[in-house]
Design a protein around this motif. Sequence first.
Motif, PDB file in Angstrom:
ATOM      1  N   ASP A  44       0.658  -1.426   0.071  1.00 33.74           N
ATOM      2  CA  ASP A  44       0.084   0.053   0.216  1.00 33.74           C
ATOM      3  C   ASP A  44       1.419   1.026  -0.092  1.00 33.74           C
ATOM      4  O   ASP A  44       0.561   2.058  -1.029  1.00 33.74           O
ATOM      5  N   LYS A  45       2.301   0.983   1.126  1.00 33.03           N
ATOM      6  CA  LYS A  45       2.556   2.763   1.022  1.00 33.03           C
ATOM      7  C   LYS A  45       3.643   3.072  -0.437  1.00 33.03           C
ATOM      8  O   LYS A  45       3.641   3.743  -0.553  1.00 33.03           O
ATOM      9  N   LEU A  46       3.729   1.722  -1.576  1.00 30.71           N
ATOM     10  CA  LEU A  46       4.526   2.086  -2.273  1.00 30.71           C
ATOM     11  C   LEU A  46       3.659   2.567  -3.345  1.00 30.71           C
ATOM     12  O   LEU A  46       4.321   2.785  -4.243  1.00 30.71           O
ATOM     13  N   LYS A  59      -0.881  11.737  -0.656  1.00 31.35           N
ATOM     14  CA  LYS A  59      -1.105   9.898   0.040  1.00 31.35           C
ATOM     15  C   LYS A  59       0.900   9.589   0.577  1.00 31.35           C
ATOM     16  O   LYS A  59       0.522   8.943   1.796  1.00 31.35           O
ATOM     17  N   TYR A  60       1.448   9.937  -0.242  1.00 32.18           N
ATOM     18  CA  TYR A  60       3.075   9.047   0.314  1.00 32.18           C
ATOM     19  C   TYR A  60       3.279  10.565   1.341  1.00 32.18           C
ATOM     20  O   TYR A  60       3.673  11.565   1.013  1.00 32.18           O
ATOM     21  N   LYS A  61       3.359   9.974   2.871  1.00 31.69           N
ATOM     22  CA  LYS A  61       4.614  10.342   3.539  1.00 31.69           C
ATOM     23  C   LYS A  61       5.272   9.699   4.473  1.00 31.69           C
ATOM     24  O   LYS A  61       4.953   8.726   5.515  1.00 31.69           O
ATOM     25  N   ALA A  67      14.985   4.672   5.600  1.00 32.75           N
ATOM     26  CA  ALA A  67      14.404   3.594   5.715  1.00 32.75           C
ATOM     27  C   ALA A  67      14.800   2.877   5.289  1.00 32.75           C
ATOM     28  O   ALA A  67      15.560   2.032   5.625  1.00 32.75           O
ATOM     29  N   HIS A  68      16.025   3.751   4.052  1.00 31.11           N
ATOM     30  CA  HIS A  68      17.250   2.243   3.584  1.00 31.11           C
ATOM     31  C   HIS A  68      18.256   2.750   4.370  1.00 31.11           C
ATOM     32  O   HIS A  68      19.169   1.570   3.848  1.00 31.11           O
ATOM     33  N   ASN A  69      18.698   3.845   4.805  1.00 33.05           N
ATOM     34  CA  ASN A  69      20.326   3.976   5.921  1.00 33.05           C
ATOM     35  C   ASN A  69      19.040   2.560   6.820  1.00 33.05           C
ATOM     36  O   ASN A  69      20.806   1.957   7.360  1.00 33.05           O
ATOM     37  N   ILE A  86      19.921  -4.833  -9.629  1.00 35.45           N
ATOM     38  CA  ILE A  86      19.327  -6.046  -9.599  1.00 35.45           C
ATOM     39  C   ILE A  86      17.698  -5.062 -10.255  1.00 35.45           C
ATOM     40  O   ILE A  86      16.780  -5.763 -10.880  1.00 35.45           O
ATOM     41  N   TRP A  87      17.662  -4.622  -8.651  1.00 34.22           N
ATOM     42  CA  TRP A  87      16.562  -4.289  -8.653  1.00 34.22           C
ATOM     43  C   TRP A  87      15.926  -2.822  -9.815  1.00 34.22           C
ATOM     44  O   TRP A  87      14.333  -3.473  -9.769  1.00 34.22           O
ATOM     45  N   LEU A  88      17.181  -3.157 -10.064  1.00 29.27           N
ATOM     46  CA  LEU A  88      16.547  -1.650 -11.388  1.00 29.27           C
ATOM     47  C   LEU A  88      16.033  -2.602 -12.319  1.00 29.27           C
ATOM     48  O   LEU A  88      15.174  -1.851 -13.643  1.00 29.27           O
TER      49      LEU A  88
HETATM   50  C1  HEM Z   1      18.661  -3.414  -3.227  1.00 32.56           C
HETATM   51  C2  HEM Z   1      18.336  -2.322  -3.258  1.00 32.56           C
HETATM   52  C3  HEM Z   1      17.125  -1.970  -2.428  1.00 32.56           C
HETATM   53  C4  HEM Z   1      16.224  -2.515  -0.993  1.00 32.56           C
HETATM   54  C5  HEM Z   1      18.011  -3.775  -1.026  1.00 32.56           C
HETATM   55  C6  HEM Z   1      15.489  -2.211  -0.360  1.00 32.56           C
HETATM   56  C7  HEM Z   1      14.504  -3.008  -0.105  1.00 32.56           C
HETATM   57  C8  HEM Z   1      14.080  -2.033   1.249  1.00 32.56           C
HETATM   58  C9  HEM Z   1      13.616  -2.898   2.570  1.00 32.56           C
HETATM   59  C10 HEM Z   1      13.727  -3.524   2.813  1.00 32.56           C
HETATM   60  C11 HEM Z   1      12.433  -1.440   2.962  1.00 32.56           C
HETATM   61  C12 HEM Z   1      10.935  -2.111   3.646  1.00 32.56           C
HETATM   62  C13 HEM Z   1      11.822  -0.931   4.947  1.00 32.56           C
HETATM   63  C14 HEM Z   1      10.683  -0.803   6.325  1.00 32.56           C
HETATM   64  O1  HEM Z   1       9.458  -1.870   7.017  1.00 32.56           O
HETATM   65  O2  HEM Z   1      11.782  -0.099   7.634  1.00 32.56           O
HETATM   66  C15 HEM Z   1      12.137  -0.706   1.636  1.00 32.56           C
HETATM   67  C16 HEM Z   1      10.902   0.534   2.140  1.00 32.56           C
HETATM   68  C17 HEM Z   1      11.110   1.510   0.384  1.00 32.56           C
HETATM   69  N1  HEM Z   1      12.119   1.498  -0.714  1.00 32.56           N
HETATM   70 FE1  HEM Z   1      13.373   0.054  -0.929  1.00 32.56          FE
HETATM   71  N2  HEM Z   1      15.160  -0.664  -1.112  1.00 32.56           N
HETATM   72  C18 HEM Z   1      15.144  -0.724  -2.179  1.00 32.56           C
HETATM   73  C19 HEM Z   1      15.522  -0.157  -3.148  1.00 32.56           C
HETATM   74  C20 HEM Z   1      14.926   0.575  -3.303  1.00 32.56           C
HETATM   75  C21 HEM Z   1      14.294   1.624  -4.565  1.00 32.56           C
HETATM   76  C22 HEM Z   1      15.266   2.113  -5.516  1.00 32.56           C
HETATM   77  C23 HEM Z   1      13.518   2.585  -4.363  1.00 32.56           C
HETATM   78  C24 HEM Z   1      13.222   3.652  -5.398  1.00 32.56           C
HETATM   79  C25 HEM Z   1      13.868   3.833  -6.616  1.00 32.56           C
HETATM   80  C26 HEM Z   1      12.774   1.716  -3.268  1.00 32.56           C
HETATM   81  C27 HEM Z   1      11.619   2.747  -2.724  1.00 32.56           C
HETATM   82  C28 HEM Z   1      11.413   2.616  -1.495  1.00 32.56           C
HETATM   83  C29 HEM Z   1      10.090   2.917  -0.530  1.00 32.56           C
HETATM   84  C30 HEM Z   1       9.622   4.220  -0.897  1.00 32.56           C
HETATM   85  C31 HEM Z   1      10.165   2.228  -0.171  1.00 32.56           C
HETATM   86  C32 HEM Z   1       9.293   2.715   1.491  1.00 32.56           C
HETATM   87  C33 HEM Z   1       9.739   3.891   2.437  1.00 32.56           C
HETATM   88  C34 HEM Z   1       8.691   3.916   3.762  1.00 32.56           C
HETATM   89  O3  HEM Z   1       8.446   5.523   3.630  1.00 32.56           O
HETATM   90  O4  HEM Z   1       8.914   3.765   4.696  1.00 32.56           O
HETATM   91  N3  HEM Z   1      13.272   1.063  -2.817  1.00 32.56           N
HETATM   92  N4  HEM Z   1      13.003  -0.940   0.961  1.00 32.56           N
END
Ligand code: HEM
Length: 129
Positions: A44-46, A59-61, A67-69, A86-88
């Motif tokens: 939903d968030k994504l 909608k997105y906050k 999150a990624h740190n 790989i993601w891309l």
């Molecule tokens: C290898 C690359 C990536 C990994 C391993 C990864 C992993 C994750 C994980 C585990 C979460 C959940 C974090 C949580 O539940 O606290 C997350 C959230 C998210 N990811 Fe990624 N991600 C990757 C790349 C990307 C990229 C390239 C994008 C966008 C272009 C993206 C967009 C997002 C967004 C928008 C969230 C939600 C953040 C939030 O509002 O909590 N991610 N990702």
Amino acid sequence: MKKQIENREDISLLVNTFYTKIRANTEIGFYFNDMIKDWDEHLDKLIDFWETNIFGGKKYKGNPIEAHNKVDAYFNHKISSHEFGIWLNIWFETLDELFEGEHVDTLKRRARKMSTFLYLSMFENRPKG
Ligand code: HEM
């Protein structure tokens, strides 16, 4: 003929198809499967994130950088540009498989740009030493 991305339902199909592939991927699937506990909430968030990105609104906050740190720390700072590649690739593949048109190019460009920011921020936030 493939269709254009026109509304939230289209974004939902995109995000759901993308994460099905991500979760099944042998190299990066575990990052998501280990850390994300509530998949309905995550999807939903994504969907909110990408809908806001393309169609605007509020909608997105969230804070993807933060999150990624956290993701990087959780996995002991092992994530590299290889995983982002790989993601891309999966993102591009899913977009091309399902849709065509201007929004497809925009979503590719924005994801590429954002992945660069996310990765640089992870890198800068790693413990020095
Ligand atoms: C290898 C690359 C990536 C990994 C391993 C990864 C992993 C994750 C994980 C585990 C979460 C959940 C974090 C949580 O539940 O606290 C997350 C959230 C998210 N990811 Fe990624 N991600 C990757 C790349 C990307 C990229 C390239 C994008 C966008 C272009 C993206 C967009 C997002 C967004 C928008 C969230 C939600 C953040 C939030 O509002 O909590 N991610 N990702």
